[in-house]
Design a protein around this motif. Structure first.
Motif, PDB file in Angstrom:
ATOM      1  N   LYS A 286       0.855  -1.182   0.000  1.00 48.73           N
ATOM      2  CA  LYS A 286       0.000   0.000   0.000  1.00 48.73           C
ATOM      3  C   LYS A 286       0.894   1.237   0.000  1.00 48.73           C
TER       4      LYS A 286
ATOM      5  N   ASP B 185       1.910   4.595   0.924  1.00 44.86           N
ATOM      6  CA  ASP B 185       1.647   5.581   1.959  1.00 44.86           C
ATOM      7  C   ASP B 185       2.451   6.824   1.629  1.00 44.86           C
TER       8      ASP B 185
ATOM      9  N   LYS C 202      -1.335  17.429   1.960  1.00 46.35           N
ATOM     10  CA  LYS C 202      -1.828  16.090   1.668  1.00 46.35           C
ATOM     11  C   LYS C 202      -1.160  15.042   2.566  1.00 46.35           C
ATOM     12  N   LEU C 203      -0.219  15.489   3.397  1.00 47.28           N
ATOM     13  CA  LEU C 203       0.552  14.513   4.160  1.00 47.28           C
ATOM     14  C   LEU C 203      -0.275  13.820   5.234  1.00 47.28           C
ATOM     15  N   ASP C 204      -1.355  14.436   5.676  1.00 45.23           N
ATOM     16  CA  ASP C 204      -2.087  13.854   6.793  1.00 45.23           C
ATOM     17  C   ASP C 204      -3.177  12.897   6.325  1.00 45.23           C
ATOM     18  N   ARG C 205      -3.142  12.494   5.074  1.00 45.81           N
ATOM     19  CA  ARG C 205      -4.149  11.542   4.613  1.00 45.81           C
ATOM     20  C   ARG C 205      -3.526  10.546   3.646  1.00 45.81           C
ATOM     21  N   ASP C 206      -4.170   9.396   3.563  1.00 45.33           N
ATOM     22  CA  ASP C 206      -3.708   8.379   2.634  1.00 45.33           C
ATOM     23  C   ASP C 206      -4.418   8.542   1.306  1.00 45.33           C
ATOM     24  N   VAL C 207      -3.913   7.858   0.308  1.00 48.41           N
ATOM     25  CA  VAL C 207      -4.597   7.801  -0.980  1.00 48.41           C
ATOM     26  C   VAL C 207      -5.169   6.399  -1.121  1.00 48.41           C
ATOM     27  N   LEU C 208      -6.476   6.326  -1.343  1.00 50.64           N
ATOM     28  CA  LEU C 208      -7.106   5.022  -1.509  1.00 50.64           C
ATOM     29  C   LEU C 208      -6.587   4.352  -2.772  1.00 50.64           C
ATOM     30  N   GLN C 209      -6.402   3.061  -2.708  1.00 55.99           N
ATOM     31  CA  GLN C 209      -5.861   2.349  -3.853  1.00 55.99           C
ATOM     32  C   GLN C 209      -6.975   1.679  -4.650  1.00 55.99           C
TER      33      GLN C 209
ATOM     34  N   LEU D 154      -8.489   9.118   7.280  1.00 51.52           N
ATOM     35  CA  LEU D 154      -9.224   9.447   6.054  1.00 51.52           C
ATOM     36  C   LEU D 154      -8.371   9.193   4.810  1.00 51.52           C
TER      37      LEU D 154
ATOM     38  N   ILE E 120      -8.781   9.205   0.424  1.00 53.32           N
ATOM     39  CA  ILE E 120      -9.643   9.655  -0.664  1.00 53.32           C
ATOM     40  C   ILE E 120      -9.105   9.123  -1.994  1.00 53.32           C
TER      41      ILE E 120
END
Lengths: 227, 323
Positions: free
Chosen positions: A111, A113, A182-189, B274, B276
């Protein structure tokens, strides 16, 4: 006395022989044609004068190109850092070879990150730094030698202005990879099987609610098919 | 006469304002009527057409067919470019065929679903959009078309423009746009035949189009344990109950009459911040929520802007009135 003179003359000849060899190796390195042997020879003959020259060449290169990635930094000696870079590269190659020897047949999808990404790229940047320095110098080698004639001040040892120039370093590469907001969130795969299932469920239900027949289900085909 | 002049000007202004209000109302009523006809045309007309679906850099051509045979509605959607994905609908049964992967057969849990949505949700739509019928006609797929624009009243939804066949109000083209006008998704017919010669065999999965059938568990209606502290104007739950998917996942559906947001809630052991995923018009969001020391994984998917998904994910809470 004559013996002493002969010995002194031999010593001078020896130095003359060594100096051109080292300069040849150094020139070859700047031209990007240095063999491992050349570099090893240069590193073994890392005299203070040679190192100062190298530092000076590099600073000229920085002034000419103003490239943040090529900055030297204040700590450590240039040739020592080249040596450290090569050692680090050797260690990395060794690790890669060790991995190859284990014959990894399957790599589980990892994943992505954002933090991990930055660290990986930073490591990569560190590993390639010395190569960039060498290649950057090699590209402008001939120009650098011409500039040297009129740039003695920059080549002077312990030049404070030169060190200030070397201080410039921009973290642009990291910012381009991951904006701070954008560092405080993940990107959905998208390859997440569960998510794909939900995307299809959503498309099917949307087709029932928006009054456009099955046309909204056209989105289903743009989703990957993995089960 | 001079005394009456201000009064005259006032009356004239009043007439102008009144005329504009009447015109706006007429336009909204006309737009709603066109949308209603469009919705119904999908289930009443027979058609066989090819359209292009484009989103970001992706473009797919699809074939869509529909007919009513012996009182039963048949519809199929076939991917002409990519992986030969085919979706079939026979009345309320939806069958998705993914070649070399699986055959999925899902029955809608709240029949009759399609019949229910053959009308437009006028009140919800008017809360979320201003509606404009364009005065000029245009030409799409060789047919004259009238255009209806839906301008969002807030930033929580996208804008839409529909081009409908002037004669039968069938949808010929649909654009979905951001509030700044940037195009997100386009569907446009290149050809359509309203007198096709279709048979039942045209709506049966071909034997060599899939490897093995895998039937999903029948979704069940279950009590909805969740509610929202906030919803954008016009949005509401489509089903009063939740829909139970496999592996303990509950699904809710929100809609403003034009676009929809699917909500999936399932128990989880792992906290997740969260995340996205932006897929052009479709946005997916995921995060875990903690309710009475139990962790739930919340996933939302919808054709709405990212801030809408983010805010909805913060607004979902356990229902206070459930047993």
């Amino acid at each position: 006395m004559a013996e002493l003179n002969d010995r002194f003359t031999d010593q001078q000849d020896d130095e003359k022989r060594r100096a051109p060899n080292s300069l040849l190796s150094f020139s070859a390195m700047l031209d990007g044609e240095a063999t491992e042997q050349d570099i090893e020879q240069l590193l073994q003959m890392d005299s203070a004068e040679l190192a100062t020259q190298a530092e000076g060449f590099h600073l000229i290169q920085q002034v000419m190109h103003k490239e943040a990635d090529m900055s030297v930094g204040l700590e450590g000696h240039f040739m020592e850092r080249v040596r450290a870079g090569i050692d680090a590269e050797d260690d990395a190659d060794l690790n890669v070879n060790n991995m190859d020897s284990k014959v990894l047949n399957f790599t589980a999808p990892v994943k992505v990150d954002s933090t991990f990404d930055i660290e990986t790229n930073a490591t990569h940047a560190k590993r390639t730094d010395w190569r960039m320095m060498l290649s950057g110098m090699a590209v402008a080698a001939s120009v650098t030698f011409v500039i040297m004639v009129g740039s003695n001040q920059l080549l002077a040892p312990n030049s404070s202005s030169a060190h200030l120039l070397a201080e410039v370093r921009l973290p642009a590469q990291q910012n381009a990879l991951a904006p701070l907001d954008k560092l405080d969130r993940d990107v959905l795969q998208i390859d997440d099987v569960r998510l794909q299932h939900y995307l299809r469920q959503h498309a099917e239900q949307a087709a029932m609610t928006v009054g456009q027949g099955m046309i909204p289900m056209a989105r289903v085909v743009s989703y990957p098919i993995k089960e | 006469m001079k005394v009456n002049l201000p009064l005259r000007i006032f009356c004239l202004l009043l007439c102008c304002i009144g005329a504009n209000v009447v015109k706006a109302d007429t336009s909204e009523a006309e737009a709603l009527n066109l949308l209603r006809n469009m919705t119904q045309s999908f289930s009443t007309l027979s058609y066989d057409g090819v359209f292009v679906h484009s989103e970001a850099l992706n473009m797919n051509s699809m074939r869509i067919r529909h007919d009513l045979m012996a009182g039963v509605e048949y519809e199929s959607l076939e991917d002409l470019d990519g992986d030969k994905v085919e979706v079939l609908r026979i009345q309320d049964n939806v069958i998705s065929v993914y070649p070399n992967a699986l055959l999925t057969n899902r029955r809608t849990p709240l029949p009759p679903m399609f019949n229910r949505f053959k009308n437009v949700e006028s009140e919800r739509l008017l809360k979320g959009y201003d509606m404009i019928v364009e005065p000029k006609t245009s030409r799409i797929a060789g047919r004259d078309a009238v255009s209806v624009r839906l301008v969002p009243r807030d930033n929580y939804r996208y804008g839409h423009q529909f081009w409908l066949d002037k004669d039968n109000h069938f949808l010929l083209k649909h654009d979905m746009m951001k509030t700044d006008g940037q195009l997100l998704e386009r569907i446009q017919f290149t050809s359509v035949n309203f007198d096709p010669d279709l048979k039942q065999e045209d709506f049966v999965p071909k034997k060599d189009s899939y490897s093995e059938p895998v039937l999903d568990a029948q979704p069940r209606r279950v009590k909805n344990l969740w509610q929202f502290d906030w919803l954008p104007d016009g949005f509401a739950l489509v089903w009063p109950e939740a829909r139970s998917l496999d592996e303990g996942t509950s699904m809710l559906l929100l809609s403003d009459g034009m676009t929809s947001v699917s909500v999936f809630v399932e128990p989880t052991m792992k906290a997740k911040k969260l995340s996205i995923l932006d897929m052009g018009a479709t946005i997916a969001g995921e995060r875990s929520i903690n309710v009475n020391e139990h962790l739930y994984l919340l996933t939302m998917v919808g054709e709405v802007p990212e801030p809408t998904i983010e805010r909805l994910m913060m607004a979902i809470v356990p229902r206070v009135d459930h047993d």
